[in-house]
Design an enzyme around this catalytic site. Structure first.
Site, PDB file in Angstrom:
ATOM      1  N   SER A 124       0.860  -1.238  -0.090  1.00  0.00           N
ATOM      2  CA  SER A 124      -0.082  -0.158   0.125  1.00  0.00           C
ATOM      3  C   SER A 124       0.963   1.279   0.080  1.00  0.00           C
ATOM      4  O   SER A 124       2.034   1.162   0.519  1.00  0.00           O
ATOM      5  CB  SER A 124      -0.533   0.022   1.189  1.00  0.00           C
ATOM      6  OG  SER A 124      -1.468   1.099   1.750  1.00  0.00           O
ATOM      7  N   TYR A 149      -2.106  -1.457  10.815  1.00  0.00           N
ATOM      8  CA  TYR A 149      -2.346  -2.001   9.545  1.00  0.00           C
ATOM      9  C   TYR A 149      -1.231  -1.699   8.702  1.00  0.00           C
ATOM     10  O   TYR A 149      -0.655  -2.411   7.849  1.00  0.00           O
ATOM     11  CB  TYR A 149      -3.534  -1.342   8.948  1.00  0.00           C
ATOM     12  CG  TYR A 149      -3.824  -1.503   7.407  1.00  0.00           C
ATOM     13  CD1 TYR A 149      -3.862  -2.650   6.929  1.00  0.00           C
ATOM     14  CD2 TYR A 149      -3.574  -0.209   6.663  1.00  0.00           C
ATOM     15  CE1 TYR A 149      -4.107  -2.990   5.604  1.00  0.00           C
ATOM     16  CE2 TYR A 149      -3.357  -0.561   5.302  1.00  0.00           C
ATOM     17  CZ  TYR A 149      -3.772  -2.068   4.569  1.00  0.00           C
ATOM     18  OH  TYR A 149      -4.119  -1.961   3.320  1.00  0.00           O
ATOM     19  N   LYS A 153       2.103  -3.718   6.386  1.00  0.00           N
ATOM     20  CA  LYS A 153       2.509  -3.689   5.376  1.00  0.00           C
ATOM     21  C   LYS A 153       4.072  -3.554   5.021  1.00  0.00           C
ATOM     22  O   LYS A 153       4.947  -4.354   4.268  1.00  0.00           O
ATOM     23  CB  LYS A 153       1.581  -2.777   4.544  1.00  0.00           C
ATOM     24  CG  LYS A 153       0.467  -2.989   4.196  1.00  0.00           C
ATOM     25  CD  LYS A 153       0.064  -4.186   3.345  1.00  0.00           C
ATOM     26  CE  LYS A 153      -1.380  -4.432   3.250  1.00  0.00           C
ATOM     27  NZ  LYS A 153      -1.816  -5.786   2.727  1.00  0.00           N
TER      28      LYS A 153
HETATM   29  P1  NAD Z   1     -10.835  -7.394   1.003  1.00  0.00           P
HETATM   30  O1  NAD Z   1     -11.001  -7.568   2.580  1.00  0.00           O
HETATM   31  O2  NAD Z   1     -12.178  -6.882   0.256  1.00  0.00           O
HETATM   32  O3  NAD Z   1     -10.186  -8.758   0.660  1.00  0.00           O
HETATM   33  C1  NAD Z   1      -9.263  -9.686   1.330  1.00  0.00           C
HETATM   34  C2  NAD Z   1      -9.858 -10.879   1.458  1.00  0.00           C
HETATM   35  O4  NAD Z   1      -9.119 -11.649   2.289  1.00  0.00           O
HETATM   36  C3  NAD Z   1     -11.092 -11.187   2.068  1.00  0.00           C
HETATM   37  O5  NAD Z   1     -11.869 -11.849   1.321  1.00  0.00           O
HETATM   38  C4  NAD Z   1     -11.149 -11.788   3.329  1.00  0.00           C
HETATM   39  O6  NAD Z   1     -12.269 -12.578   3.507  1.00  0.00           O
HETATM   40  C5  NAD Z   1      -9.695 -12.874   3.239  1.00  0.00           C
HETATM   41  N1  NAD Z   1      -8.937 -12.693   4.203  1.00  0.00           N
HETATM   42  C6  NAD Z   1      -8.491 -11.893   5.326  1.00  0.00           C
HETATM   43  N2  NAD Z   1      -7.757 -12.563   5.826  1.00  0.00           N
HETATM   44  C7  NAD Z   1      -7.493 -13.951   5.612  1.00  0.00           C
HETATM   45  C8  NAD Z   1      -6.910 -15.302   6.094  1.00  0.00           C
HETATM   46  N3  NAD Z   1      -6.182 -15.047   7.182  1.00  0.00           N
HETATM   47  N4  NAD Z   1      -6.983 -16.366   5.442  1.00  0.00           N
HETATM   48  C9  NAD Z   1      -7.746 -16.371   4.204  1.00  0.00           C
HETATM   49  N5  NAD Z   1      -8.479 -15.352   3.745  1.00  0.00           N
HETATM   50  C10 NAD Z   1      -8.421 -14.124   4.314  1.00  0.00           C
HETATM   51  O7  NAD Z   1      -9.702  -6.425   0.701  1.00  0.00           O
HETATM   52  P2  NAD Z   1      -9.220  -5.713  -0.477  1.00  0.00           P
HETATM   53  O8  NAD Z   1      -9.501  -4.429  -0.734  1.00  0.00           O
HETATM   54  O9  NAD Z   1      -9.236  -6.641  -1.642  1.00  0.00           O
HETATM   55  O10 NAD Z   1      -7.721  -5.561  -0.306  1.00  0.00           O
HETATM   56  C11 NAD Z   1      -6.800  -6.829  -0.636  1.00  0.00           C
HETATM   57  C12 NAD Z   1      -5.367  -6.590  -0.345  1.00  0.00           C
HETATM   58  O11 NAD Z   1      -5.002  -5.311  -0.637  1.00  0.00           O
HETATM   59  C13 NAD Z   1      -5.406  -6.432   1.168  1.00  0.00           C
HETATM   60  O12 NAD Z   1      -4.142  -7.082   1.782  1.00  0.00           O
HETATM   61  C14 NAD Z   1      -5.297  -5.087   1.632  1.00  0.00           C
HETATM   62  O13 NAD Z   1      -4.580  -4.549   2.745  1.00  0.00           O
HETATM   63  C15 NAD Z   1      -4.624  -4.390   0.334  1.00  0.00           C
HETATM   64  N6  NAD Z   1      -5.021  -2.983  -0.083  1.00  0.00           N
HETATM   65  C16 NAD Z   1      -5.986  -2.635  -0.224  1.00  0.00           C
HETATM   66  C17 NAD Z   1      -6.518  -1.241  -0.477  1.00  0.00           C
HETATM   67  C18 NAD Z   1      -7.457  -0.935  -0.598  1.00  0.00           C
HETATM   68  O14 NAD Z   1      -8.135   0.455  -0.714  1.00  0.00           O
HETATM   69  N7  NAD Z   1      -8.695  -1.851  -0.645  1.00  0.00           N
HETATM   70  C19 NAD Z   1      -5.280  -0.419  -0.542  1.00  0.00           C
HETATM   71  C20 NAD Z   1      -3.881  -0.907  -0.508  1.00  0.00           C
HETATM   72  C21 NAD Z   1      -3.663  -2.184   0.110  1.00  0.00           C
HETATM   73  C1  UD1 Z   2      -7.347   5.344   3.713  1.00  0.00           C
HETATM   74  C2  UD1 Z   2      -6.448   4.619   4.612  1.00  0.00           C
HETATM   75  C3  UD1 Z   2      -5.092   4.213   3.994  1.00  0.00           C
HETATM   76  C4  UD1 Z   2      -5.389   2.957   3.022  1.00  0.00           C
HETATM   77  C5  UD1 Z   2      -6.451   3.648   2.020  1.00  0.00           C
HETATM   78  C6  UD1 Z   2      -6.987   2.549   0.979  1.00  0.00           C
HETATM   79  C7  UD1 Z   2      -6.990   5.869   6.523  1.00  0.00           C
HETATM   80  C8  UD1 Z   2      -6.480   6.890   7.640  1.00  0.00           C
HETATM   81  N1  UD1 Z   2      -6.250   5.818   5.859  1.00  0.00           N
HETATM   82  O1  UD1 Z   2      -6.732   6.283   3.063  1.00  0.00           O
HETATM   83  O2  UD1 Z   2      -4.381   3.514   4.916  1.00  0.00           O
HETATM   84  O3  UD1 Z   2      -4.282   2.519   2.360  1.00  0.00           O
HETATM   85  O4  UD1 Z   2      -7.596   4.133   2.621  1.00  0.00           O
HETATM   86  O5  UD1 Z   2      -7.515   3.146   0.035  1.00  0.00           O
HETATM   87  O6  UD1 Z   2      -8.078   5.289   6.669  1.00  0.00           O
HETATM   88  N2  UD1 Z   2     -12.915  11.190   3.185  1.00  0.00           N
HETATM   89  C9  UD1 Z   2     -14.157  12.076   3.252  1.00  0.00           C
HETATM   90  N3  UD1 Z   2     -15.508  11.131   3.847  1.00  0.00           N
HETATM   91  C10 UD1 Z   2     -15.331   9.908   3.962  1.00  0.00           C
HETATM   92  C11 UD1 Z   2     -14.433   9.231   3.665  1.00  0.00           C
HETATM   93  C12 UD1 Z   2     -13.168   9.766   3.392  1.00  0.00           C
HETATM   94  O7  UD1 Z   2     -14.032  13.099   3.197  1.00  0.00           O
HETATM   95  O8  UD1 Z   2     -16.629   9.593   4.501  1.00  0.00           O
HETATM   96  C13 UD1 Z   2     -11.945  11.694   2.471  1.00  0.00           C
HETATM   97  C14 UD1 Z   2     -10.804  11.708   3.629  1.00  0.00           C
HETATM   98  O9  UD1 Z   2     -10.623  12.408   4.585  1.00  0.00           O
HETATM   99  C15 UD1 Z   2      -9.625  11.310   2.366  1.00  0.00           C
HETATM  100  C16 UD1 Z   2     -10.343  10.963   1.061  1.00  0.00           C
HETATM  101  O10 UD1 Z   2     -11.611  11.127   1.307  1.00  0.00           O
HETATM  102  O11 UD1 Z   2      -9.166  12.894   2.258  1.00  0.00           O
HETATM  103  C17 UD1 Z   2     -10.041   9.558   0.718  1.00  0.00           C
HETATM  104  O12 UD1 Z   2     -10.147   8.736   1.806  1.00  0.00           O
HETATM  105  P1  UD1 Z   2     -10.140   7.181   1.768  1.00  0.00           P
HETATM  106  O13 UD1 Z   2     -10.853   6.692   0.874  1.00  0.00           O
HETATM  107  O14 UD1 Z   2     -10.760   6.511   3.341  1.00  0.00           O
HETATM  108  O15 UD1 Z   2      -8.572   6.991   1.689  1.00  0.00           O
HETATM  109  P2  UD1 Z   2      -7.278   7.347   2.232  1.00  0.00           P
HETATM  110  O16 UD1 Z   2      -7.726   8.220   3.218  1.00  0.00           O
HETATM  111  O17 UD1 Z   2      -6.150   7.659   1.005  1.00  0.00           O
END
Ligand code: NAD
Ligand code: UD1
Length: 339
Positions: A124, A149, A153
């Site tokens: 991330s 969290y 990472k």
């Molecule tokens: P998500 O929660 O939708 O998907 C994660 C999946 O992993 C889920 O289906 C959950 O049931 C499964 N899971 C969790 N722990 C597990 C375990 N111990 N064993 C087996 N399955 C398990 O999340 P996502 O948004 O698809 O994110 C996927 C990855 O990307 C994560 O590692 C997350 O930290 C990373 N990531 C996500 C974002 C974001 O904004 N969505 C941003 C940066 C990084």
């Molecule tokens: C958040 C996480 C970050 C994670 C990322 C994944 C926090 C502090 N950070 O980041 O660790 O990797 O999501 O995509 O949670 N906002 C609003 N109203 C809302 C929700 C969000 O104004 O209801 C604003 C936030 O202040 C931010 C922007 O929208 O400025 C984006 O927010 P969000 O989608 O939560 O992403 P990140 O803040 O980048």
């Protein structure tokens, strides 16, 4: 390749499963459904037109992980499984370290035992911490995150880099910026449980009538309209980035390499709201409230390494992200069904 996708029922994992199949790979999923619904799998099978083998267990369980590798002939792994809610990680740090670090160790042990050497890991942009200059570049150090969290990472990146340096793995560390959007079919998408933490799913739930109004967390940041800038990336572009990274692993000069997956552009909270309003053809209610603790004013990716080395770049606009999110949300107002 026969690719194990951990967390393949989740938001990004499910889209990547489809992209891998479209690129001609076989996919096996492991997911404990702790943050996803089994109904995702049926939708994926319909879209892919094929059966997808699924193993439902906690990846941190070494014995079960070992049995999976013994039963399936795996060539490479894309590792999404993990817990991802920043606020929850502050309240439950032990659960986050046990799950997010434990699952990686269990996975990599089984990979070593079965001589599986290719791994793509979900990292991330949060690893750049609060002091990195924008745009973020992969060479920036030191990596420091401000939540448990985020620290999982950073730690996972370190564990994987050490194992790769010892000659046991080839690893691509993919640092995602802000994944949003949904599959163009509208049948799979992001389905947060409870109140959404992130901006796009919150806007989508306001649009579909599940939430009254958006709270904009601060409009006094040093940006053009005072709201925070983020680098939003369509989940289908992100999925394509995983396929590109996986196929590049064998040709990588170094055993471990980090790649930013972002567009290279910042979009403000109000700009995203306006884009969503354009996509649905009506205005949405919002109010400006106080800042959310820990939010950074503005960050976006320098995506040039992924372009140069993986041949990957984003192709979908913020308008595409909003239109596709709305197709998913309007067709599935309550997300995936329970059964
Ligand atoms: P998500 O929660 O939708 O998907 C994660 C999946 O992993 C889920 O289906 C959950 O049931 C499964 N899971 C969790 N722990 C597990 C375990 N111990 N064993 C087996 N399955 C398990 O999340 P996502 O948004 O698809 O994110 C996927 C990855 O990307 C994560 O590692 C997350 O930290 C990373 N990531 C996500 C974002 C974001 O904004 N969505 C941003 C940066 C990084
Ligand atoms: C958040 C996480 C970050 C994670 C990322 C994944 C926090 C502090 N950070 O980041 O660790 O990797 O999501 O995509 O949670 N906002 C609003 N109203 C809302 C929700 C969000 O104004 O209801 C604003 C936030 O202040 C931010 C922007 O929208 O400025 C984006 O927010 P969000 O989608 O939560 O992403 P990140 O803040 O980048």
């Amino acid at each position: 390749m026969r690719v194990l996708v951990s967390g393949g029922a989740g938001y990004i994992g499910s889209h990547t499963v489809l992209s891998l199949i479209e690129a001609g790979h076989d996919v096996v999923v492991v997911d404990d459904f702790s943050n996803s619904k089994p109904a995702v799998i049926g939708r994926l099978e319909s879209l892919a037109g094929q059966h997808i083998p699924v193993h439902a267990f906690d990846l941190a369980d070494h014995d079960k992980t070992e049995r999976l590798f013994a039963a399936e002939s795996i060539d490479a792994v894309v590792h999404f499984a993990g817990l991802k809610a920043v606020g929850e990680s502050v309240a439950k740090p032990l659960e986050y370290y046990a799950n997010n670090i434990g699952s990686t160790i269990s996975l990599v042990r089984a990979m070593r035992r079965h001589d599986v050497r290719r791994l793509v890991f979900s990292s991330s942009a949060t690893v750049y911490g609060e002091a990195a200059p924008v745009p973020y570049v992969e060479t920036y150090e030191p990596l420091v995150a401000s939540s448990p969290y985020g620290r999982t990472k950073v730690m996972n990146e370190q564990v994987l880099a050490d194992v790769a340096a010892a000659g046991e793995l080839h690893v691509a560390l993919l640092r995602y910026f802000n994944p949003v959007g949904a599959h163009a079919s509208g049948t799979i998408g992001e389905d947060p449980q409870g109140i959404p933490n992130n901006l796009m799913p919150f806007i989508a739930q306001v649009a579909v009538g599940r939430r009254e109004r958006l709270s904009v967390f601060g409009d006094d940041y040093p940006t053009a309209d005072g709201t925070c800038l983020r680098d939003y990336i369509h989940v289908e572009d992100l999925a394509a980035g995983h396929v590109a990274a996986l196929e590049h692993l064998g040709a990588m000069a170094e055993p471990v390499r980090a790649f930013n997956l972002g567009s290279g552009h910042g979009t403000s909270v109000l700009e995203l709201l306006r884009a969503f309003e354009r996509a649905i053809g009506r205005e949405l209610p919002y109010e400006v409230v106080g800042r959310r603790p820990g939010d950074l004013p503005a960050f976006w990716a320098d995506p040039s390494r992924a372009a140069d080395e993986l041949g990957w770049r984003t192709t979908r606009s913020v308008d595409d992200m909003c239109a596709d999110t709305w197709r998913w949300q309007s067709q599935n107002p309550q997300g995936f069904p329970d059964a």
